[in-house]
Write an enzyme that holds these catalytic residues in place. Structure first.
Site, PDB file in Angstrom:
ATOM      1  N   SER A  55      30.958  62.037  78.415  1.00 21.28           N
ATOM      2  CA  SER A  55      32.409  62.212  78.546  1.00 21.28           C
ATOM      3  C   SER A  55      32.750  63.669  78.836  1.00 21.28           C
ATOM      4  O   SER A  55      31.868  64.520  78.962  1.00 21.28           O
ATOM      5  CB  SER A  55      33.113  61.771  77.256  1.00 21.28           C
ATOM      6  OG  SER A  55      32.841  62.695  76.214  1.00 21.28           O
ATOM      7  N   SER A  66      34.526  65.663  76.808  1.00 23.03           N
ATOM      8  CA  SER A  66      34.990  66.317  75.586  1.00 23.03           C
ATOM      9  C   SER A  66      34.388  67.700  75.353  1.00 23.03           C
ATOM     10  O   SER A  66      34.914  68.468  74.548  1.00 23.03           O
ATOM     11  CB  SER A  66      34.695  65.435  74.368  1.00 23.03           C
ATOM     12  OG  SER A  66      33.307  65.381  74.101  1.00 23.03           O
ATOM     13  N   LYS A  98      29.327  67.723  69.709  1.00 24.44           N
ATOM     14  CA  LYS A  98      30.473  68.624  69.534  1.00 24.44           C
ATOM     15  C   LYS A  98      29.945  69.972  69.073  1.00 24.44           C
ATOM     16  O   LYS A  98      28.748  70.160  68.871  1.00 24.44           O
ATOM     17  CB  LYS A  98      31.457  68.078  68.485  1.00 24.44           C
ATOM     18  CG  LYS A  98      31.919  66.651  68.708  1.00 24.44           C
ATOM     19  CD  LYS A  98      32.847  66.491  69.884  1.00 24.44           C
ATOM     20  CE  LYS A  98      33.247  65.028  70.059  1.00 24.44           C
ATOM     21  NZ  LYS A  98      34.033  64.824  71.308  1.00 24.44           N
ATOM     22  N   SER A 137      39.475  65.620  73.135  1.00 23.36           N
ATOM     23  CA  SER A 137      38.265  65.407  72.340  1.00 23.36           C
ATOM     24  C   SER A 137      38.590  64.677  71.047  1.00 23.36           C
ATOM     25  O   SER A 137      39.422  65.129  70.261  1.00 23.36           O
ATOM     26  CB  SER A 137      37.597  66.750  72.023  1.00 23.36           C
ATOM     27  OG  SER A 137      36.513  66.577  71.123  1.00 23.36           O
TER      28      SER A 137
END
Length: 260
Positions: free
Chosen positions: A69, A71, A125, A219
């Site tokens: 993705s 994010s 992350k 996100s």
């Protein structure tokens, strides 16, 4: 449907190894007059060494992942293949995640792969909050333990109708390039509005970590689903080694770099 590949690999390695061991200790002696090995035994003895090597490498050394993705833009983009170190945060028991040999702990600013709470999918992350930290995020400004994180604007560039706005953020030993989207559609009067994502205050419990994506306005992270338990850690993202967004494209190595 989410497939638990580590569990499948562990079971396959165990079963083929057990069959190979049983043949060596028992069945081989009973079939001395037979010309061929049974199919199951033959295949188990062939596959076990390969499965064992793959199991050890991806469980204790390193494992490849693909970014699914946006994010973590702009540093990591969809289609990037990354290498995740499995030993930077200690050797962990496969599947269960229990630390066997402590080596190191996540540091603020690390890019980490993990399982979110109550979710079997891999996420990636950046580590923002360590155990015991107080985190605040308002109007795009991040603060840790009452101290504002130094942010340096880098300007922006248009992408479709929104504008991507970039900045650099100093997090421990890391300098992260972060991104927000600025769009007139987000405001009722048509003025440009920065979409910073969820805001609030959080106290990180012991044994947990607070994670945020570098693409702050796009996100789903700890601001949404909470803190990451220590046992949910998979490893530290250390490098981009290939970019391949879909099967109709040609793989590229132009983005190969170490991850900051």
């Amino acid at each position: 449907m989410n497939i638990d590949f580590p569990l499948i690999l562990m079971i396959a390695t165990f079963v083929t190894g057990l069959v190979a061991l049983a043949d060596k200790l028992y069945f081989a002696k009973r079939r001395e007059q037979e010309a061929e090995e049974p199919f199951l035994i033959e295949q188990s003895k062939s596959f076990f060494p390969v499965l064992a090597i793959v199991f050890v490498l991806r469980s204790f050394i390193a494992e490849p992942f693909q970014i699914p993705s946006a994010s973590m833009e702009p540093g990591l983009i969809k289609g990037d293949f990354i290498l995740v170190s499995k030993f930077d945060y200690g050797l962990r028991l496969p599947v269960w995640g229990t630390t066997l040999i402590p080596v190191g702990e996540p540091e603020r600013g690390d890019v980490m792969v993990f399982f979110p709470p109550e979710d079997p999918r891999y996420f990636i992350k950046r580590v923002i909050g360590l155990p015991g930290d107080h985190i605040e995020f308002h109007d795009g400004q991040l603060s840790v333990n009452g101290k504002k994180i130094e942010t340096t604007p880098l300007g922006g560039e248009p992408v479709y109708r929104p504008l991507n706005f970039y900045a650099e953020e100093k997090l421990g030993e890391h300098t992260a390039k972060i991104q927000w989207m600025v769009s007139p559609e987000a405001s009722s009067n048509g003025q440009m509005m920065v979409m910073t994502g969820p805001q609030g205050k959080w106290d990180v419990p012991e044994g947990h970590y607070f994670m945020m994506g570098d693409n702050r306005g796009n996100s789903a992270d700890s601001r949404v689903w909470g803190f990451v338990p220590e046992e949910n850690i998979v490893g530290k993202a250390v490098a981009i080694w290939m970019h391949w967004e879909n099967f109709t494209d040609i793989p590229s190595f132009d983005r190969n770099t170490w991850i900051n």
